[in-house]
Design a protein around this motif. Structure first.
Motif, mmCIF file in Angstrom:
data_model
loop_
_atom_site.group_PDB
_atom_site.id
_atom_site.type_symbol
_atom_site.label_atom_id
_atom_site.label_comp_id
_atom_site.label_asym_id
_atom_site.label_seq_id
_atom_site.Cartn_x
_atom_site.Cartn_y
_atom_site.Cartn_z
ATOM 1 N N ASP A 46 0.821 -1.207 0.000
ATOM 2 C CA ASP A 46 0.000 0.000 0.000
ATOM 3 C C ASP A 46 0.860 1.264 0.000
ATOM 4 O O ASP A 46 0.458 2.297 -0.542
ATOM 5 N N GLN A 47 2.032 1.184 0.600
ATOM 6 C CA GLN A 47 2.916 2.345 0.688
ATOM 7 C C GLN A 47 3.946 2.384 -0.430
ATOM 8 O O GLN A 47 4.565 3.430 -0.660
ATOM 9 N N ARG A 50 4.325 5.321 -2.869
ATOM 10 C CA ARG A 50 3.527 6.442 -2.372
ATOM 11 C C ARG A 50 4.361 7.396 -1.545
ATOM 12 O O ARG A 50 4.140 8.603 -1.556
ATOM 13 N N THR A 51 5.335 6.876 -0.792
ATOM 14 C CA THR A 51 6.174 7.727 0.041
ATOM 15 C C THR A 51 7.435 8.086 -0.714
ATOM 16 O O THR A 51 7.995 7.284 -1.454
ATOM 17 N N ASN A 119 1.374 -0.979 -6.332
ATOM 18 C CA ASN A 119 0.837 -0.173 -5.234
ATOM 19 C C ASN A 119 -0.683 -0.095 -5.286
ATOM 20 O O ASN A 119 -1.357 -0.173 -4.249
ATOM 21 N N THR A 123 -3.079 -1.306 -2.419
ATOM 22 C CA THR A 123 -3.997 -0.393 -1.735
ATOM 23 C C THR A 123 -5.351 -1.050 -1.509
ATOM 24 O O THR A 123 -5.917 -0.978 -0.407
ATOM 25 N N SER A 262 1.062 12.069 10.920
ATOM 26 C CA SER A 262 2.159 11.610 10.077
ATOM 27 C C SER A 262 3.506 12.015 10.658
ATOM 28 O O SER A 262 4.473 11.248 10.616
ATOM 29 N N GLN A 287 6.583 -2.282 8.636
ATOM 30 C CA GLN A 287 5.120 -2.331 8.616
ATOM 31 C C GLN A 287 4.568 -3.365 9.589
ATOM 32 O O GLN A 287 3.456 -3.207 10.096
ATOM 33 N N PHE A 294 -0.255 1.784 11.396
ATOM 34 C CA PHE A 294 -0.671 1.762 9.993
ATOM 35 C C PHE A 294 -2.126 1.309 9.860
ATOM 36 O O PHE A 294 -2.860 1.812 9.006
ATOM 37 N N ARG A 298 -5.078 3.583 8.200
ATOM 38 C CA ARG A 298 -5.847 3.134 7.040
ATOM 39 C C ARG A 298 -7.350 3.127 7.335
ATOM 40 O O ARG A 298 -8.166 3.412 6.445
#
Length: 316
Positions: A46-47, A50-51, A119, A123, A262, A287, A294, A298
């Protein structure tokens, strides 16, 4: 006959956060190692992509400042010489440089596409498991292929827009630097050119936060709305637009509180990673170790959407 007004919808970001905390406590404790491992892997997907990790710390001087001339005039001469050398080399190898840039951009786009596709699938897989309280891989992978594909198209387009903004802004700065070094921005013409360039740079600086905000909206709200409604990504985005119009304050508070969360999450991860001799910084391991944080993050937006009439909790 008296008309009845529609019921007033009460939306509370803090209530949604409390519900998300309880949801995480109920589904993660007592600890089941196999469940945390699966959820940690899905949270990593999921990450993934994205980061964006920031660059390293600023480097100090290396003690050789004396090699530069002491006057500004000498520094300008060296800068002009370096620019002239670079432009001369680029002019002599224009075809090779152009082909290299094109091939590099194509390769970059391919890598970005693969990462964002993974990703996007991750997600929806993590979203499914958080909403349902399960820890599965095969079922959500196949079940949410279609919405994830639609979501991927929007994510990829958004990423291309970010790359374009960065490259265009960098190109403008580079052209301006070359022109300045070669003495083409002096006098009244230079002042006019600088004034003309300033609003463009300001618009580019504003575009990046807006694109980042759109990325958060896609992941936190549009993807859950796709699951709740069965709509494609663009249609779910229009649903989100109507919700933002109805509850603007709730979304502003959510964004502000999420920024605070965050920052706190980053501090916890840094401390935890250092205490585990950097093992906690490893992908998937991080994670798994910080899964409650996390999991809460979510599910937070899911409970906010539930208050607005779009519920995916326990519906998978």
């Amino acid at each position: 006959m008296a008309s009845t007004s529609p019921p007033v919808v009460t939306v509370s970001v803090t209530d949604a956060a409390r519900d998300a905390i309880e949801h995480a406590r109920r589904n993660l404790f007592p600890v089941r190692v196999e469940k945390w491992l699966v959820l940690g892997f899905l949270a990593f997907l999921d990450q993934c992509g994205r980061t964006i990790n920031g660059g390293g710390g600023g480097g100090g001087g290396d003690g050789h400042q004396g090699d530069w001339p002491g006057s500004t005039h000498g520094l300008a001469e060296k800068l002009t010489e370096a620019v002239n050398t670079a432009t001369a080399w680029l002019s002599a190898h224009a075809v090779e440089v152009t082909l290299g840039v094109i091939l590099g951009l194509v390769a970059l786009a391919g890598v970005v596409a693969v990462v964002l596709w993974i990703n996007s699938r991750g997600t929806f897989m993590y979203l499914d498991n958080v909403a349902s309280g399960r820890f599965e891989i095969t079922r959500p992978w196949s079940r949410h292929a279609a919405p994830a594909q639609s979501y991927f198209g929007w994510r990829f387009g958004l990423s291309l827009a970010m790359v374009f903004v960065v490259l265009f802004g960098s190109g403008l700065v580079a052209v301006a630097a070359v022109a300045f070094a070669r003495g083409r921005l002096e006098g009244a013409f230079g002042g006019t050119a600088a004034l003309a360039l300033l609003p463009v740079l300001l618009l580019l600086a504003l575009a990046l936060p807006l694109l980042a905000l759109a990325s958060v909206a896609l992941r936190d709200f549009v993807a859950p709305l796709q699951l709740a409604t069965g709509l494609r990504c663009g249609q779910a985005a229009r649903v989100l637009e109507s919700l933002v119009t109805q509850h603007p304050g709730a979304f502003v508070i959510y964004l502000l509180l999420k920024m605070v969360f965050s920052i706190g999450l980053g501090m916890v991860i840094v401390v935890g990673g250092c205490l585990t001799c950097c093992i906690g910084f490893l992908p998937v391991v991080m994670q798994v170790l910080f899964q409650p944080l996390f999991y809460f993050e979510r599910s937070w937006s899911l409970f906010l959407l539930r208050q607005m009439g779009y519920d995916v909790i326990g519906q998978m």
